[in-house]
Design a protein around this motif. Structure first.
Motif, PDB file in Angstrom:
ATOM      1  N   ILE A   1       0.859  -1.179   0.000  1.00  0.00           N
ATOM      2  CA  ILE A   1       0.000   0.000   0.000  1.00  0.00           C
ATOM      3  C   ILE A   1       0.898   1.233   0.000  1.00  0.00           C
ATOM      4  O   ILE A   1       1.811   1.332   0.822  1.00  0.00           O
ATOM      5  CB  ILE A   1      -0.924   0.016   1.241  1.00  0.00           C
ATOM      6  N   ARG A   2       0.664   2.154  -0.921  1.00  0.00           N
ATOM      7  CA  ARG A   2       1.496   3.346  -1.028  1.00  0.00           C
ATOM      8  C   ARG A   2       0.678   4.595  -0.731  1.00  0.00           C
ATOM      9  O   ARG A   2      -0.519   4.652  -1.001  1.00  0.00           O
ATOM     10  CB  ARG A   2       2.127   3.449  -2.418  1.00  0.00           C
ATOM     11  N   GLY A   3       1.362   5.592  -0.189  1.00  0.00           N
ATOM     12  CA  GLY A   3       0.686   6.840   0.126  1.00  0.00           C
ATOM     13  C   GLY A   3       1.681   7.905   0.528  1.00  0.00           C
ATOM     14  O   GLY A   3       2.876   7.659   0.675  1.00  0.00           O
ATOM     15  N   PRO A   4       1.212   9.148   0.750  1.00  0.00           N
ATOM     16  CA  PRO A   4       2.113  10.270   0.999  1.00  0.00           C
ATOM     17  C   PRO A   4       2.671  10.367   2.409  1.00  0.00           C
ATOM     18  O   PRO A   4       3.649  11.063   2.623  1.00  0.00           O
ATOM     19  CB  PRO A   4       1.233  11.487   0.685  1.00  0.00           C
ATOM     20  N   GLY A   5       2.071   9.681   3.405  1.00  0.00           N
ATOM     21  CA  GLY A   5       2.563   9.837   4.766  1.00  0.00           C
ATOM     22  C   GLY A   5       2.096   8.704   5.669  1.00  0.00           C
ATOM     23  O   GLY A   5       1.021   8.133   5.470  1.00  0.00           O
ATOM     24  N   GLU A   6       2.922   8.367   6.680  1.00  0.00           N
ATOM     25  CA  GLU A   6       2.598   7.237   7.559  1.00  0.00           C
ATOM     26  C   GLU A   6       1.335   7.484   8.373  1.00  0.00           C
ATOM     27  O   GLU A   6       0.489   6.602   8.500  1.00  0.00           O
ATOM     28  CB  GLU A   6       3.784   6.952   8.490  1.00  0.00           C
ATOM     29  N   TYR A   7       1.191   8.686   8.963  1.00  0.00           N
ATOM     30  CA  TYR A   7       0.038   8.935   9.840  1.00  0.00           C
ATOM     31  C   TYR A   7      -1.266   8.901   9.045  1.00  0.00           C
ATOM     32  O   TYR A   7      -2.260   8.305   9.471  1.00  0.00           O
ATOM     33  CB  TYR A   7       0.177  10.288  10.547  1.00  0.00           C
ATOM     34  N   GLY A   8      -1.255   9.531   7.848  1.00  0.00           N
ATOM     35  CA  GLY A   8      -2.462   9.535   7.032  1.00  0.00           C
ATOM     36  C   GLY A   8      -2.878   8.131   6.615  1.00  0.00           C
ATOM     37  O   GLY A   8      -4.064   7.793   6.629  1.00  0.00           O
ATOM     38  N   LEU A   9      -1.904   7.315   6.250  1.00  0.00           N
ATOM     39  CA  LEU A   9      -2.221   5.940   5.867  1.00  0.00           C
ATOM     40  C   LEU A   9      -2.730   5.135   7.054  1.00  0.00           C
ATOM     41  O   LEU A   9      -3.656   4.318   6.922  1.00  0.00           O
ATOM     42  CB  LEU A   9      -0.975   5.261   5.281  1.00  0.00           C
ATOM     43  N   ALA A  10      -2.135   5.365   8.229  1.00  0.00           N
ATOM     44  CA  ALA A  10      -2.600   4.655   9.426  1.00  0.00           C
ATOM     45  C   ALA A  10      -4.055   4.985   9.716  1.00  0.00           C
ATOM     46  O   ALA A  10      -4.865   4.098  10.027  1.00  0.00           O
ATOM     47  CB  ALA A  10      -1.721   5.020  10.623  1.00  0.00           C
ATOM     48  N   GLY A  11      -4.415   6.271   9.613  1.00  0.00           N
ATOM     49  CA  GLY A  11      -5.806   6.662   9.834  1.00  0.00           C
ATOM     50  C   GLY A  11      -6.737   6.031   8.815  1.00  0.00           C
ATOM     51  O   GLY A  11      -7.860   5.619   9.139  1.00  0.00           O
ATOM     52  N   LEU A  12      -6.267   5.936   7.559  1.00  0.00           N
ATOM     53  CA  LEU A  12      -7.076   5.353   6.493  1.00  0.00           C
ATOM     54  C   LEU A  12      -7.310   3.860   6.717  1.00  0.00           C
ATOM     55  O   LEU A  12      -8.369   3.321   6.381  1.00  0.00           O
ATOM     56  CB  LEU A  12      -6.352   5.580   5.158  1.00  0.00           C
ATOM     57  N   LEU A  13      -6.304   3.193   7.286  1.00  0.00           N
ATOM     58  CA  LEU A  13      -6.373   1.734   7.437  1.00  0.00           C
ATOM     59  C   LEU A  13      -6.877   1.283   8.805  1.00  0.00           C
ATOM     60  O   LEU A  13      -7.085   0.085   9.023  1.00  0.00           O
ATOM     61  CB  LEU A  13      -4.978   1.131   7.199  1.00  0.00           C
TER      62      LEU A  13
END
Length: 322
Positions: free
Chosen positions: A273-285
Motif C-alpha cells: 500500500i502506497r501513500g504520501p505519509g505514515e500517519y495519514g495511511l494509518a488513519g485510512l487503514l
C-alpha cells in the motif's frame, strides 16, 4: 545545430555526385564561408570527401555519391550514429535520414551503428526541482561503448548509504535525466539502474551481455521512470497481509495505491500500500484492522496503536463520546 548541418551535408553528398559550397550554403541557409568550414570539418573528422578545384569543381564523396562509406572506422561510425538516437538534439528529419544511412554502411559496421542509435536516451525533464548542472561522468564513454558493443562490464559502485560493491553488469544503455546520468543494466539479480556519479570504476570485458529477448532501452526506461514517479508521489510503502474477505474493503479504501502480490501459504494476501505519509495511511487503514496485518514500516504500526489508544480513551467505558 552544427551537427545537424554536418549530417545534412553528408546526406547531400550521398544523394548527389558533387556539391559546391554555394549549393550547401543555399540549401542550409548559411553563408558560403560557413559551408566551406563545415565541408572542411567533415574531411578532418575522417569522412572520405575531397575537393575538386576549377570552374566545375566542388566536393565529392570518395567512390561516388553511392559509396559504402568504407572510409569510416567503426568508432567513427558509432559516434556518427549517436546523432540518430533518442538522446540526439538533431531534428527528427535529420535523425530519420541518418538512420537510413545504415544501408550504405559496410556489413561489419551495421549492427554497431544501429546499436549506437538506440544506446542513449535524453529525458530532459528532471525529477523534482531543477538541480545545478553536474559534470560529465568520468566513465560515460566506456559504458556507452560497452552498451553499443554488447559486452559486460565489471562495475565498481557506491550506493546511497555509502556501501561500496563490485559486480558484473550487462549494459543496456545510458539515460540522461535532467542533469543526472544513469546506466541501465542487467545483473544476476535482474534489471538495475545505477547513478553514473556513483560509479567508482568500470572495466570493460569482451564477454557478451546476456539480456532477455525483446528488451530495449526505450521500453525499459519508460517502466523505470513510471515506477520512480509512483514512488516519488507516494513515498511511504506499506507491506501487509490481508484476509481475502477484507480485500474488497481495502481496494475501496486505497484505490490505485494498492498492489496485490499473491497469496501466502495460509491463504492471506500479500499486499503493498502506497501513500504520501505514515500517519495519514494509518488513519485510512485503522478501520480495516480486522482483516489487515501491517508488517512494515514500524512507524505505521506505532501510529495505528496510538490511534487505537485514542479511540479507546474517547469512546471506551460508557460507550459515549465525552
Amino acid at each position: 545545430m552544427r551537427s545537424d548541418r554536418l549530417v545534412a551535408i553528408l546526406l547531400m553528398l550521398q544523394r548527389r555526385e558533387q556539391v559546391t559550397a554555394a549549393e550547401v550554403a543555399a540549401e542550409l541557409e548559411v553563408s558560403e564561408r560557413t559551408a566551406r568550414r563545415d565541408l572542411d570539418a567533415l574531411g578532418q573528422s575522417g569522412i572520405p570527401i575531397y575537393s575538386i578545384q576549377g570552374r566545375h569543381g566542388g566536393w565529392r564523396l570518395l567512390g561516388g555519391g553511392r559509396t559504402d562509406l568504407s572510409g569510416l572506422t567503426a568508432s567513427e561510425t558509432r559516434a556518427l550514429f549517436l546523432v540518430a538516437g533518442p538522446a540526439s538534439t538533431a531534428t527528427p528529419a535529420v535523425r530519420s535520414a541518418l538512420r537510413k544511412l545504415v544501408r550504405a554502411l559496410p556489413e561489419s559496421f551495421r549492427d554497431e551503428a544501429e546499436a549506437a542509435a538506440s544506446s542513449r536516451i535524453l529525458d530532459s525533464q528532471p525529477w523534482g526541482s531543477p538541480r545545478t548542472e553536474r559534470p560529465r561522468p568520468p566513465f560515460l564513454d566506456d559504458l556507452q561503448d560497452a552498451a553499443i558493443r554488447g559486452v559486460q562490464v565489471r562495475l565498481g559502485y557506491v550506493d546511497s548509504s555509502g556501501a561500496a560493491s563490485d559486480r558484473i553488469v550487462h549494459p543496456l544503455g545510458i539515460v540522461a535525466k535532467g542533469s543526472s546520468w544513469y546506466l541501465v543494466a542487467y545483473t544476476e539479480t535482474g534489471r538495475r539502474t545505477f547513478r553514473m556519479d556513483r560509479v567508482s570504476s568500470a572495466v570493460v570485458t569482451e564477454a557478451a551481455v546476456i539480456i532477455p529477448d525483446g528488451v530495449d532501452l526505450s521500453g525499459s526506461w519508460q517502466e523505470i521512470a513510471a515506477d520512480i514517479d509512483v514512488r516519488r508521489s507516494s513515498p511511504v510503502e506499506i507491506l501487509a497481509t490481508c484476509e481475502p474477505e477484507g480485500l474488497d474493503y481495502l481496494r475501496v479504501a486505497v484505490g490505485d495505491n494498492l498492489e496485490i502480490r499473491g497469496a501466502d501459504a495460509d491463504g492471506r494476501i500479500s499486499v503493498v500500500i502506497r501513500g504520501p505519509g505514515e500517519y495519514g495511511l494509518a488513519g485510512l487503514l485503522a478501520g480495516l484492522v480486522e482483516w489487515l496485518d501491517i508488517i512494515e514500516p514500524s512507524g505505521v504500526r506505532d501510529h495505528l496503536a496510538s490511534i487505537g489508544n485514542a479511540l479507546v480513551e474517547r469512546y471506551g467505558g460508557s460507550g459515549t463520546a465525552r
